[in-house]
Motif scaffolding. Structure first.
Motif, PDB file in Angstrom:
ATOM      1  N   LEU A 147       0.819  -1.160   0.113  1.00  0.00           N
ATOM      2  CA  LEU A 147      -0.020   0.024   0.071  1.00  0.00           C
ATOM      3  C   LEU A 147       0.886   1.332  -0.081  1.00  0.00           C
ATOM      4  O   LEU A 147       1.850   1.430   0.952  1.00  0.00           O
ATOM      5  CB  LEU A 147      -0.867   0.039   1.231  1.00  0.00           C
ATOM      6  N   ASP A 148       0.369   2.231  -0.683  1.00  0.00           N
ATOM      7  CA  ASP A 148       1.351   3.564  -0.833  1.00  0.00           C
ATOM      8  C   ASP A 148       1.045   4.493   0.342  1.00  0.00           C
ATOM      9  O   ASP A 148      -0.132   4.454   0.865  1.00  0.00           O
ATOM     10  CB  ASP A 148       0.677   4.077  -2.325  1.00  0.00           C
ATOM     11  N   THR A 149       2.076   4.555   1.053  1.00  0.00           N
ATOM     12  CA  THR A 149       1.937   5.760   2.112  1.00  0.00           C
ATOM     13  C   THR A 149       1.722   6.649   1.975  1.00  0.00           C
ATOM     14  O   THR A 149       0.939   7.591   2.738  1.00  0.00           O
ATOM     15  CB  THR A 149       3.271   5.737   2.762  1.00  0.00           C
ATOM     16  N   ALA A 150       1.360   7.500   0.458  1.00  0.00           N
ATOM     17  CA  ALA A 150       0.528   8.587   0.378  1.00  0.00           C
ATOM     18  C   ALA A 150      -0.813   8.199   0.354  1.00  0.00           C
ATOM     19  O   ALA A 150      -1.745   9.326   0.596  1.00  0.00           O
ATOM     20  CB  ALA A 150       1.016   8.999  -1.166  1.00  0.00           C
ATOM     21  N   ASP A 151      -1.458   7.191   0.510  1.00  0.00           N
ATOM     22  CA  ASP A 151      -2.766   6.884   0.554  1.00  0.00           C
ATOM     23  C   ASP A 151      -3.404   6.192   1.662  1.00  0.00           C
ATOM     24  O   ASP A 151      -4.346   6.293   2.154  1.00  0.00           O
ATOM     25  CB  ASP A 151      -3.043   5.902  -0.704  1.00  0.00           C
ATOM     26  N   TYR A 152      -2.392   5.622   2.462  1.00  0.00           N
ATOM     27  CA  TYR A 152      -2.822   4.761   3.684  1.00  0.00           C
ATOM     28  C   TYR A 152      -1.547   5.041   4.551  1.00  0.00           C
ATOM     29  O   TYR A 152      -0.359   4.773   4.297  1.00  0.00           O
ATOM     30  CB  TYR A 152      -2.869   3.369   3.484  1.00  0.00           C
ATOM     31  N   HIS A 153      -1.786   4.554   5.795  1.00  0.00           N
ATOM     32  CA  HIS A 153      -1.008   4.669   7.090  1.00  0.00           C
ATOM     33  C   HIS A 153      -1.246   2.948   7.520  1.00  0.00           C
ATOM     34  O   HIS A 153      -2.278   2.771   7.958  1.00  0.00           O
ATOM     35  CB  HIS A 153      -1.229   5.542   7.936  1.00  0.00           C
ATOM     36  N   VAL A 154      -0.274   2.369   7.736  1.00  0.00           N
ATOM     37  CA  VAL A 154      -0.216   0.818   7.999  1.00  0.00           C
ATOM     38  C   VAL A 154       0.392   0.678   9.282  1.00  0.00           C
ATOM     39  O   VAL A 154       1.613   1.334   9.392  1.00  0.00           O
ATOM     40  CB  VAL A 154       0.400  -0.170   6.861  1.00  0.00           C
ATOM     41  N   VAL A 156       1.279  -2.770  11.584  1.00  0.00           N
ATOM     42  CA  VAL A 156       1.484  -4.003  12.001  1.00  0.00           C
ATOM     43  C   VAL A 156       1.386  -4.570  13.460  1.00  0.00           C
ATOM     44  O   VAL A 156       2.370  -4.107  14.111  1.00  0.00           O
ATOM     45  CB  VAL A 156       2.520  -4.668  11.254  1.00  0.00           C
ATOM     46  N   GLY A 157       0.519  -5.316  13.930  1.00  0.00           N
ATOM     47  CA  GLY A 157       0.387  -5.708  15.269  1.00  0.00           C
ATOM     48  C   GLY A 157       1.031  -7.014  15.627  1.00  0.00           C
ATOM     49  O   GLY A 157       1.708  -7.630  14.974  1.00  0.00           O
ATOM     50  N   PHE A 158       0.569  -7.573  16.836  1.00  0.00           N
ATOM     51  CA  PHE A 158       1.329  -8.619  17.362  1.00  0.00           C
ATOM     52  C   PHE A 158       0.680 -10.130  16.875  1.00  0.00           C
ATOM     53  O   PHE A 158       1.529 -10.981  16.173  1.00  0.00           O
ATOM     54  CB  PHE A 158       1.225  -9.047  18.796  1.00  0.00           C
ATOM     55  N   ASN A 159      -0.746 -10.472  16.569  1.00  0.00           N
ATOM     56  CA  ASN A 159      -1.203 -11.546  16.278  1.00  0.00           C
ATOM     57  C   ASN A 159      -2.034 -11.681  15.155  1.00  0.00           C
ATOM     58  O   ASN A 159      -3.055 -12.086  15.120  1.00  0.00           O
ATOM     59  CB  ASN A 159      -2.096 -12.160  17.708  1.00  0.00           C
ATOM     60  N   GLY A 160      -1.248 -11.227  14.028  1.00  0.00           N
ATOM     61  CA  GLY A 160      -1.843 -11.378  12.455  1.00  0.00           C
ATOM     62  C   GLY A 160      -2.567 -10.222  12.427  1.00  0.00           C
ATOM     63  O   GLY A 160      -3.177 -10.225  11.395  1.00  0.00           O
ATOM     64  N   TRP A 161      -2.601  -9.171  13.072  1.00  0.00           N
ATOM     65  CA  TRP A 161      -3.488  -7.837  12.943  1.00  0.00           C
ATOM     66  C   TRP A 161      -2.639  -6.760  12.230  1.00  0.00           C
ATOM     67  O   TRP A 161      -1.589  -6.653  12.471  1.00  0.00           O
ATOM     68  CB  TRP A 161      -3.698  -7.402  14.126  1.00  0.00           C
ATOM     69  N   ILE A 162      -3.362  -6.327  11.223  1.00  0.00           N
ATOM     70  CA  ILE A 162      -2.851  -5.286  10.318  1.00  0.00           C
ATOM     71  C   ILE A 162      -3.794  -4.088  10.310  1.00  0.00           C
ATOM     72  O   ILE A 162      -4.952  -4.272   9.804  1.00  0.00           O
ATOM     73  CB  ILE A 162      -2.449  -5.685   9.085  1.00  0.00           C
ATOM     74  N   ASP A 163      -3.552  -2.884  10.881  1.00  0.00           N
ATOM     75  CA  ASP A 163      -4.249  -1.778  10.857  1.00  0.00           C
ATOM     76  C   ASP A 163      -4.048  -1.007   9.598  1.00  0.00           C
ATOM     77  O   ASP A 163      -2.945  -0.676   9.238  1.00  0.00           O
ATOM     78  CB  ASP A 163      -4.303  -0.859  12.131  1.00  0.00           C
ATOM     79  N   VAL A 164      -4.937  -0.386   8.830  1.00  0.00           N
ATOM     80  CA  VAL A 164      -4.860   0.378   7.755  1.00  0.00           C
ATOM     81  C   VAL A 164      -5.687   1.513   8.063  1.00  0.00           C
ATOM     82  O   VAL A 164      -7.003   1.460   8.351  1.00  0.00           O
ATOM     83  CB  VAL A 164      -5.445  -0.364   6.715  1.00  0.00           C
ATOM     84  N   GLY A 165      -5.278   2.887   8.019  1.00  0.00           N
ATOM     85  CA  GLY A 165      -5.881   4.155   8.237  1.00  0.00           C
ATOM     86  C   GLY A 165      -5.444   5.283   7.007  1.00  0.00           C
ATOM     87  O   GLY A 165      -4.661   4.948   6.346  1.00  0.00           O
ATOM     88  N   PRO A 166      -6.017   6.367   7.357  1.00  0.00           N
ATOM     89  CA  PRO A 166      -5.660   7.491   6.499  1.00  0.00           C
ATOM     90  C   PRO A 166      -4.244   7.981   6.674  1.00  0.00           C
ATOM     91  O   PRO A 166      -3.432   7.640   7.644  1.00  0.00           O
ATOM     92  CB  PRO A 166      -6.595   8.601   7.065  1.00  0.00           C
ATOM     93  N   PRO A 167      -3.570   8.342   5.346  1.00  0.00           N
ATOM     94  CA  PRO A 167      -2.191   8.686   5.536  1.00  0.00           C
ATOM     95  C   PRO A 167      -2.036  10.031   6.311  1.00  0.00           C
ATOM     96  O   PRO A 167      -2.832  10.730   6.438  1.00  0.00           O
ATOM     97  CB  PRO A 167      -1.936   9.185   4.034  1.00  0.00           C
ATOM     98  N   GLY A 168      -0.648   9.818   7.013  1.00  0.00           N
ATOM     99  CA  GLY A 168      -0.570  11.122   7.750  1.00  0.00           C
ATOM    100  C   GLY A 168      -1.120  11.031   9.271  1.00  0.00           C
ATOM    101  O   GLY A 168      -0.753  11.679   9.900  1.00  0.00           O
ATOM    102  N   VAL A 169      -1.798   9.804   9.560  1.00  0.00           N
ATOM    103  CA  VAL A 169      -2.460   9.968  10.747  1.00  0.00           C
ATOM    104  C   VAL A 169      -1.939   8.824  11.628  1.00  0.00           C
ATOM    105  O   VAL A 169      -1.530   7.808  11.115  1.00  0.00           O
ATOM    106  CB  VAL A 169      -3.987   9.562  10.376  1.00  0.00           C
ATOM    107  N   SER A 170      -1.528   9.186  12.662  1.00  0.00           N
ATOM    108  CA  SER A 170      -0.931   8.212  13.751  1.00  0.00           C
ATOM    109  C   SER A 170      -1.201   8.718  15.297  1.00  0.00           C
ATOM    110  O   SER A 170      -1.980   9.987  15.365  1.00  0.00           O
ATOM    111  CB  SER A 170       0.759   8.319  13.615  1.00  0.00           C
ATOM    112  N   LYS A 171      -0.682   7.884  16.152  1.00  0.00           N
ATOM    113  CA  LYS A 171      -0.785   8.319  17.388  1.00  0.00           C
ATOM    114  C   LYS A 171      -0.622   9.953  17.795  1.00  0.00           C
ATOM    115  O   LYS A 171      -0.724  10.565  18.487  1.00  0.00           O
ATOM    116  CB  LYS A 171      -0.271   7.447  18.348  1.00  0.00           C
TER     117      LYS A 171
END
Length: 233
Positions: A147-154, A156-171
């Protein structure tokens, strides 16, 4: 709870900033006695006003391309999305092996029909939750999806979990927005965390505290390491 109350009584704002879903963030804030201020959830994509009991900021992303890319990389990937406060909407095979609020089972086509602040792609994993290291299989599937970082923020977690959200958005963007409401600079902000998704927040804040159970790279990025959660850190 007592420590947070003392901090607030001293005039210091306290916020919950989490990668978890909004309903979990709000429940945690309620349990901590935080009836004023804000809770930022889903890696900064959602923000909730705890006094007004309503969303104060939301960002979203089109899930379609991400879903198609993950399925092309691995047809066994299952998905869930967060739309509002109802709970997770999820595909039939999504593993419900944790306590959560569950809304409804939906098809992949349904899932792609609406923008979301958070898409979860999940793969089978032998990596247990809380082990402190990201799931290798999830890391490989996230890389394969490309996934392009210009389109998505990714994330990866512990147990098979992958979060995908808006680009440039983070904690980091989530806590920065809340600090701005209070007129507080990053240098006057203290953050606490124990996972890789806290690293952006650690970098932004003037002072970062890692919990003792955090992964070595998370502890290394902190200004101070507290005792673990199990030691009441």
């Amino acid at each position: 709870i007592d420590a947070i109350r003392a901090v607030r009584d001293a005039g210091v704002p306290v916020a919950v900033v989490t990668g978890r879903a909004v309903w979990g963030a709000v429940r945690t804030a309620d349990d901590l006695g935080l009836d004023l201020g804000y809770a930022s959830s889903s890696h900064g994509a959602c923000e909730y006003d705890l006094s007004l009991r309503e969303f104060s900021h939301r960002e979203s992303v089109d899930a379609r391309t991400a879903v198609e890319r993950f399925l092309a990389a691995d047809e066994t990937v299952e998905f869930a999305v967060e739309w509002d406060l109802e709970g997770w909407y999820h595909t039939k095979g999504f593993k419900r092996d944790f306590h959560a609020r569950w809304a409804d089972e939906i098809t992949v086509d349904d899932l792609m029909s609406r923008p979301t602040g958070r898409l979860v792609a999940r793969v089978a994993s032998d990596n247990p939750y809380g082990v402190g290291s990201r799931c290798p299989r999830a890391m490989s599937r996230a890389a394969a999806a490309g996934l392009d970082t210009a389109d998505y923020h990714v994330e990866v977690g512990f147990n098979g979990w992958i979060d995908v959200g808006p680009p440039g958005v983070s904690k980091a963007s989530g806590v920065a927005r809340i600090a701005d409401y209070y007129g507080v600079s990053s240098s006057d902000t203290v953050v606490f965390g124990d996972a890789h998704n806290d690293l952006t927040m650690f970098e932004w804040a003037g002072y970062a505290v890692a919990m003792g159970q955090a992964a070595p790279e998370v502890r290394a990025a902190a200004d101070e390491v507290a005792p673990s959660v199990w030691e009441d850190g």
